[in-house]
Design a protein around this motif. Structure first.
Motif, PDB file in Angstrom:
ATOM      1  N   ILE A 328       1.043  -1.562  -0.258  1.00 48.05           N
ATOM      2  CA  ILE A 328      -0.296   0.048   0.240  1.00 48.05           C
ATOM      3  C   ILE A 328       1.238   1.132   0.146  1.00 48.05           C
ATOM      4  CG2 ILE A 328      -1.747   1.002   1.252  1.00 48.05           C
ATOM      5  CD1 ILE A 328      -2.316  -1.352   2.361  1.00 48.05           C
ATOM      6  N   TYR A 329       0.807   1.713  -0.554  1.00 49.27           N
ATOM      7  CA  TYR A 329       1.690   3.128  -1.257  1.00 49.27           C
ATOM      8  C   TYR A 329       0.788   4.270  -1.222  1.00 49.27           C
ATOM      9  CZ  TYR A 329       4.547  -0.705  -2.243  1.00 49.27           C
ATOM     10  OH  TYR A 329       5.397  -1.774  -2.663  1.00 49.27           O
ATOM     11  N   HIS A 330       1.379   5.832  -0.290  1.00 46.01           N
ATOM     12  CA  HIS A 330       0.914   7.139  -0.281  1.00 46.01           C
ATOM     13  C   HIS A 330       1.758   7.786  -1.203  1.00 46.01           C
ATOM     14  CE1 HIS A 330       3.768   8.576   2.295  1.00 46.01           C
ATOM     15  NE2 HIS A 330       4.224   7.160   3.388  1.00 46.01           N
ATOM     16  N   ASN A 331       1.525   9.277  -1.133  1.00 42.46           N
ATOM     17  CA  ASN A 331       2.241  10.429  -2.441  1.00 42.46           C
ATOM     18  C   ASN A 331       2.702  11.387  -1.152  1.00 42.46           C
ATOM     19  OD1 ASN A 331      -0.288  11.255  -2.051  1.00 42.46           O
ATOM     20  ND2 ASN A 331      -0.383  11.221  -4.524  1.00 42.46           N
ATOM     21  N   TYR A 332       2.491  10.722   0.289  1.00 41.55           N
ATOM     22  CA  TYR A 332       2.978  12.024   0.379  1.00 41.55           C
ATOM     23  C   TYR A 332       4.558  12.390   1.110  1.00 41.55           C
ATOM     24  CZ  TYR A 332      -1.853  13.235   1.221  1.00 41.55           C
ATOM     25  OH  TYR A 332      -3.341  13.427   1.015  1.00 41.55           O
ATOM     26  N   ARG A 333       5.073  11.464   0.623  1.00 38.29           N
ATOM     27  CA  ARG A 333       7.072  11.923   0.741  1.00 38.29           C
ATOM     28  C   ARG A 333       6.878  12.624   1.145  1.00 38.29           C
ATOM     29  NH1 ARG A 333      10.691   7.592   1.319  1.00 38.29           N
ATOM     30  NH2 ARG A 333      12.792   7.875   1.574  1.00 38.29           N
ATOM     31  N   ALA A 340       0.584  20.700   3.067  1.00 39.73           N
ATOM     32  CA  ALA A 340       1.125  20.988   1.059  1.00 39.73           C
ATOM     33  C   ALA A 340       2.042  19.804   0.751  1.00 39.73           C
ATOM     34  CB  ALA A 340       2.454  22.042   1.290  1.00 39.73           C
ATOM     35  N   ASN A 341       1.850  19.579  -0.456  1.00 37.12           N
ATOM     36  CA  ASN A 341       2.489  18.184  -0.886  1.00 37.12           C
ATOM     37  C   ASN A 341       2.992  18.369  -2.496  1.00 37.12           C
ATOM     38  OD1 ASN A 341       2.583  15.016  -1.475  1.00 37.12           O
ATOM     39  ND2 ASN A 341       0.699  15.434  -1.813  1.00 37.12           N
ATOM     40  N   VAL A 354       7.545  10.179 -11.204  1.00 36.38           N
ATOM     41  CA  VAL A 354       5.992   9.829 -11.184  1.00 36.38           C
ATOM     42  C   VAL A 354       5.963   8.640 -11.267  1.00 36.38           C
ATOM     43  CG1 VAL A 354       3.950  10.082 -11.376  1.00 36.38           C
ATOM     44  CG2 VAL A 354       4.894  12.173 -10.510  1.00 36.38           C
ATOM     45  N   LEU A 355       6.594   8.827 -11.996  1.00 33.41           N
ATOM     46  CA  LEU A 355       6.692   7.103 -13.449  1.00 33.41           C
ATOM     47  C   LEU A 355       7.716   6.085 -12.816  1.00 33.41           C
ATOM     48  CD1 LEU A 355       5.568   5.723 -15.665  1.00 33.41           C
ATOM     49  CD2 LEU A 355       6.951   6.375 -17.200  1.00 33.41           C
ATOM     50  N   ALA A 356       8.609   6.757 -12.867  1.00 28.16           N
ATOM     51  CA  ALA A 356      10.131   6.076 -11.488  1.00 28.16           C
ATOM     52  C   ALA A 356       9.597   5.267 -10.781  1.00 28.16           C
ATOM     53  CB  ALA A 356      11.586   6.477 -11.601  1.00 28.16           C
ATOM     54  N   ASP A 357       8.687   6.036  -9.488  1.00 25.73           N
ATOM     55  CA  ASP A 357       8.025   5.283  -8.376  1.00 25.73           C
ATOM     56  C   ASP A 357       7.544   4.779  -8.391  1.00 25.73           C
ATOM     57  OD1 ASP A 357       9.673   7.350  -7.060  1.00 25.73           O
ATOM     58  OD2 ASP A 357       8.419   8.732  -5.844  1.00 25.73           O
ATOM     59  N   LEU A 358       6.652   4.814  -9.896  1.00 25.79           N
ATOM     60  CA  LEU A 358       5.422   4.062 -10.146  1.00 25.79           C
ATOM     61  C   LEU A 358       5.864   2.428 -10.520  1.00 25.79           C
ATOM     62  CD1 LEU A 358       2.627   6.452 -11.421  1.00 25.79           C
ATOM     63  CD2 LEU A 358       1.970   5.021  -8.968  1.00 25.79           C
ATOM     64  N   TYR A 373      10.773   8.647  -4.967  1.00 22.20           N
ATOM     65  CA  TYR A 373      10.832  10.320  -3.974  1.00 22.20           C
ATOM     66  C   TYR A 373       9.649  10.915  -3.942  1.00 22.20           C
ATOM     67  CZ  TYR A 373      12.095  15.191  -5.676  1.00 22.20           C
ATOM     68  OH  TYR A 373      12.694  16.712  -6.181  1.00 22.20           O
ATOM     69  N   TYR A 374       8.108  10.815  -4.643  1.00 23.22           N
ATOM     70  CA  TYR A 374       7.207  11.531  -3.924  1.00 23.22           C
ATOM     71  C   TYR A 374       6.324  10.471  -3.403  1.00 23.22           C
ATOM     72  CZ  TYR A 374       8.256  14.852  -7.559  1.00 23.22           C
ATOM     73  OH  TYR A 374       8.478  15.961  -8.351  1.00 23.22           O
TER      74      TYR A 374
END
Length: 379
Positions: A328-333, A340-341, A354-358, A373-374
């Motif tokens: 399970i992954y969030h995008n709040y890193r 702020a995000n 973003v794609l590299a993270d996914l 990263y994100y």
């Protein structure tokens, strides 16, 4: 709709090109470097003898229209009059921004000093801009509010807003009538990651930074397409669900949406690819819950950063495969306590990251030594 908008938004009238710039002013006009849209569908830039023509295509949700702006070098602005356009002298020196995505554009072009006013100041992540807000160099406005008296006092060269309903222009009539130029930025309507990121070229045309924009965007596009090509060779595609239910309904991305494009390019399987919608889909809780029971990955579970946060919403989520396997992954890193995000800020112009993270989530064997990263893992 205001007469100012009509003047800026003639859809089919041909522009009237002006005579060549007088020789004494020739050095003012240097269009050596040009920006063109290769992925974005919402804008078009063309270069003429003494102005740039910027067309914002279908910027509104409730009408088909094209807004036409003539970007005229500041030194000859009083000599040029392009028919059926709204003139904006360039380079823009001061800007009131109304979206965090606007900050991403100036930051990519090393031009954050251009921003003198910021709507939603509490939700800015970029450290330099946040510091300038705290020091009073940038005037902050609350989210969703724009104090017209303060804007008039700032007297910016440009007010940049996000497209939405065309009627919103009536809210800015007094500012436009007072001589403040207004430009509609509709990057949020793009349905592809590179299309959205390419709006940095619109900002570049306003700031005369096309060379830098081309260099930076081309590097992002190369990395994105290289990673996508590597994923395209993979046959196994993990299944995923998105988001968190709210008041009995579960909103998920449509099959032709911006988020769905990221999922496709990252090599994920998604239950609603065939929906054909570019926006969100409202689904009953039970419909998504059934998919979630067997989905390999769960993305964007609301604001949850821990499994305890998830179970506090509903104990039944304990039965999800992704809950048991920890996928399970969030995008709040990259976020701040104020809300702020950076995913919604720099992520707009860095879809390659973003794609590299996914890809690291869905195909870690391809991601190699990439560090998130994100995104982050819900612990």
């Amino acid at each position: 709709m205001s007469t100012a908008l009509l003047a800026a938004g003639c859809q089919s009238s041909a522009s009237k090109e002006q005579p060549n710039v007088p020789e004494a002013d020739a050095e003012i006009v240097d269009f050596t470097h040009k920006a063109e849209a290769d992925y974005a569908e919402g804008f078009h830039i063309s270069y003429h003898d003494n102005y740039k023509l910027l067309e914002i295509i279908n910027p509104f949700q409730d009408r088909v229209d094209t807004l036409r702006y003539s970007l005229v070098p500041r030194g000859i602005a009083d000599q040029v009059n392009v028919k059926n356009t709204r003139e904006i002298p360039i380079p823009v020196r001061t800007l009131v921004a109304t979206s965090t995505t606007h900050v991403a554009l100036t930051d990519m072009l090393n031009a954050n000093e251009t921003i003198t006013g910021m709507v939603g100041a509490d939700y800015i992540y970029t450290p330099e801009v946040r510091r300038r807000i705290e020091e009073g160099i940038i005037t902050g406005f609350p989210e969703g509010e724009l104090n017209k008296e303060k804007v008039l006092a700032l007297d910016p060269d440009l007010l940049m807003i996000s497209g939405g309903q065309s009627s919103q222009f009536d809210n800015y009539r007094v500012l436009m009538d007072s001589g403040i130029d207004l430009l509609v930025n509709s990057e949020w309507l793009e349905t592809t990651p590179l299309g959205k990121a390419e709006w940095v070229k619109v900002m570049a045309a306003l700031l005369n930074k096309e060379k830098l924009a081309n260099e930076k965007f081309d590097a992002v596009a190369r990395r994105y397409n290289h990673l996508k090509a590597a994923v395209d060779t993979v046959e196994d595609k993990p299944t995923t669900i998105n988001n968190m239910p709210y008041k009995g309904a579960w909103f998920v991305p449509g099959g032709e949406s911006f988020t769905a494009r990221f999922l496709r390019d990252a090599g994920a399987d998604y239950p609603w690819y065939d929906s054909g919608e570019t926006g969100g889909l409202r689904k009953a809780f039970e419909v998504v819950y059934r998919q979630g029971l067997e989905a390999d990955v769960w993305l964007h579970p609301g604001t949850a950063k821990t499994k305890e946060d998830i179970l506090a919403k509903d104990e039944r989520f304990r039965d999800f495969k992704s809950f048991r396997t920890g996928k399970i992954y969030h995008n709040y890193r990259r976020s701040t306590p104020s809300g702020a995000n950076d995913f919604w800020e720099s992520g707009v112009v860095r879809p390659d990251l973003v794609l590299a993270d996914l890809v690291k989530i869905f195909h870690p064997e391809i991601a190699g030594n990439h560090n998130f990263y994100y995104y982050g893992n819900v612990e």
